[in-house]
Design a protein around this motif. Structure first.
Motif: not given
Length: 561
Positions: A267-291
């Motif tokens: 954002i030029p007006a304030v010179g700040r970065g801004i997170q716009a969108a994300t794509s995650h690899c969750l790995g096997q963490h949730f697969a373990k929790m939810f079988d």
């Protein structure tokens, strides 16, 4: 599920709530009554309403400018619930264009849209405690139904991992059920912060959240990057907003993720970065929790023996209406909104001119018929067009009104234009007027709209590039931030070092010179950019003078929304 896009703490660490910088507090103030009053046109002498335009400069008071721009531009209206907003047709149409664009691409990937309930049981939400810890302070709870208290309270979804993955564990029984790719367009609620900022950070917001399951890490990784490319394309091809693609550091990645990829704006007006969108690899963490497991199809076994069960690999990815706020902050000017043609609800407005008290009814009708004929030609060329036949409003009022709403192209047509066989055009993104022959309208107006789109992206892209500074010495770090830059530095990739940099760049360290006009917040890591400026040579010291480690890669730091 891309929670950090809307302000959740990374890595599920509750910690202490950070003190908001003064400029953020100002930006977050909601002033619905003031804005509603300002929006009402006052009558001039003679009966014509007086247009109440944007009354402050973007460079002088960004928060006030932003509030006025989104309300007077008919993008958003305040509701009686703080942090929950009414999306008017102008802004919601942008969201529809984004949906159409993204749906076309993910369907080619085999992703299918679905919908899961708004409410999540407390027991289900708590199944994955490390994950939900990142949202605990933001969860809104339903404790009563009608006149009765609920036996078990229900959470209003802050994200849908825990809601969806119980279903995934039932749906996925075999490797033949993989990959399972589902996406939903929905709303979510986060209820922690006191000072929402419309579009950028709100208690209720719209998004899409994709959740997929794969047999292997490689398959999951390919999809993560495909989605990130689609997100970058939404910003750059639709919203004319440049972004930097990269990977989040461990400190900043999504709670429970194997790794997080991101697109980062500026954002030029304030010179700040801004997170716009994300794509995650969750790995096997949730697969373990939810079988969520399947038999390993690649395991060689003897006849009659069962294969081992293996956990699936999962991804999640999300894109929100924050994107609309980013677009507004980047492109808008002192007159109001500037909307890129590809997402504008109205691309062209035609305004009749040369009509006055001496104009006969017959001449007026003839002119209006010609304006309608021009509109028909443009509609035939797939241009979204509106004719402004409002009585009692001067052409000047209309021009200013449509400028404030950000319509990309204005066309005026009157007796002089008719005599010359042309229309007169005004681009919203530039000053000055031009003409187009009536015979060439169907071909030239679409070309002009595409040129406006390209010019808007180039302007924003050049500005972002000029404010990404390579910094090699710590003494230059804070001054670069104060000059409204994000910085690329050679870093050790240590989380503790990141925390130290954030503290030492905040202006709270004795003897450190910080521009008094700059926000006091420190710089955090935005991403590890995919495009590294150069190779980090062996023996290069981390940018942090207090750190004793060698640098491993270039990391982009900045003050951030």
């Amino acid at each position: 599920m891309a929670a950090e896009v809307e302000g959740a703490r990374p890595n599920g660490k509750p910690g202490k709530k950070e003190k908001e910088p003064k400029d953020q507090k100002a930006a977050n103030k909601s002033k619905p009554e003031k804005q509603k009053q300002a929006q009402q046109p006052k009558a001039k002498k003679g009966g014509e309403p007086e247009l109440i335009g944007i009354t402050c400069k973007k460079s002088e008071d960004l928060s006030e400018w932003y509030q006025q721009t989104i309300v007077k531009g008919d993008f958003l209206e305040f509701s009686d619930v703080p942090g929950c907003y009414i999306y008017q047709p102008g802004s919601y149409r942008i969201w529809e264009f984004i949906q159409d664009f993204f749906n076309a691409r993910i369907r080619k990937m085999g992703v299918k849209n679905c919908y899961f309930p708004l409410f999540i049981s407390e027991a289900n939400l708590q199944r994955e405690k490390d994950h939900i810890e990142g949202f605990a302070a933001e969860v809104a709870w339903v404790t009563e139904g009608g006149k009765s208290k609920l036996d078990k309270r229900l959470a209003v979804r802050p994200t849908s991992e825990t809601a969806m993955y119980s279903f995934y564990s039932k749906k996925i029984r075999s490797h033949r059920d993989l990959p399972l790719k589902m996406n939903q367009w929905n709303n979510v609620v986060r209820w922690e912060f006191k000072h929402p900022m419309p579009f950028i950070r709100s208690r209720e917001f719209l998004w899409q959240e994709g959740h997929t399951a794969h047999l292997t890490e490689k398959e999951a990784g390919v999809e993560v990057r495909q989605i990130l490319d689609h997100y970058a394309a939404i910003y750059e091809e639709l919203l004319a907003v440049p972004v930097v693609k990269g990977v989040k550091t461990v400190n900043e990645q999504f709670p429970g993720a194997h790794y997080t990829t991101t697109v980062e704006g500026y954002i030029p007006a304030v010179g700040r970065g801004i997170q716009a969108a994300t794509s995650h690899c969750l790995g096997q963490h949730f697969a373990k929790m939810f079988d969520i497991t399947v038999e390993d199809p690649n395991q060689q076994v003897k006849e009659g023996e069962k294969r081992d069960r293996i956990k699936v690999w999962q991804n999640s990815w999300g894109f929100t209406t924050r994107s609309i706020g980013i677009m507004i902050l980047i492109h808008g000017d002192d007159k109001g909104l500037i909307v890129p043609p590809r997402v504008a609800e109205i691309q062209v407005v035609i305004i009749p001119v040369g009509v006055n008290a001496k104009t006969t009814d017959a001449d007026r009708e003839k002119l209006y018929d010609e304006v309608k004929s021009i509109s028909d030609k443009l509609e035939g060329a797939d241009v979204r067009v509106e004719c402004d036949f409002r009585e009692g409003y001067s052409p000047g009022y209309k021009f200013n009104d449509w400028e404030m709403k950000g319509v990309p192209l204005q066309i005026e047509f009157g007796p002089k234009d008719r005599a010359n066989g042309v229309v007169t055009t005004s681009r919203r993104d530039q000053e000055g007027k031009s003409t187009i022959p009536l015979t060439d309208l169907a071909a030239e107006v679409p070309k002009l709209l595409e040129q406006i789109q390209a010019d808007m992206f180039k302007k924003a892209s050049d500005e972002y590039a000029s404010h990404r500074k390579i910094i090699r010495e710590w003494k230059d770090f804070v001054p670069a931030l104060n000059d409204k830059n994000v910085v690329l530095v050679q870093h050790c990739a240590s989380g503790d070092c990141e925390d130290e940099i954030k503290k030492d760049s905040s202006g709270q360290v004795e003897g450190q010179e910080v521009d008094v006009r700059a926000p006091s917040m420190g710089a955090k890591s935005l991403c590890i950019p995919d495009e590294q400026p150069e190779e980090v040579k062996a023996g290069t010291h981390c940018i942090n003078p207090k750190c004793e480690k060698e640098a491993k890669m270039w990391v982009m730091f900045g003050r951030s929304y």
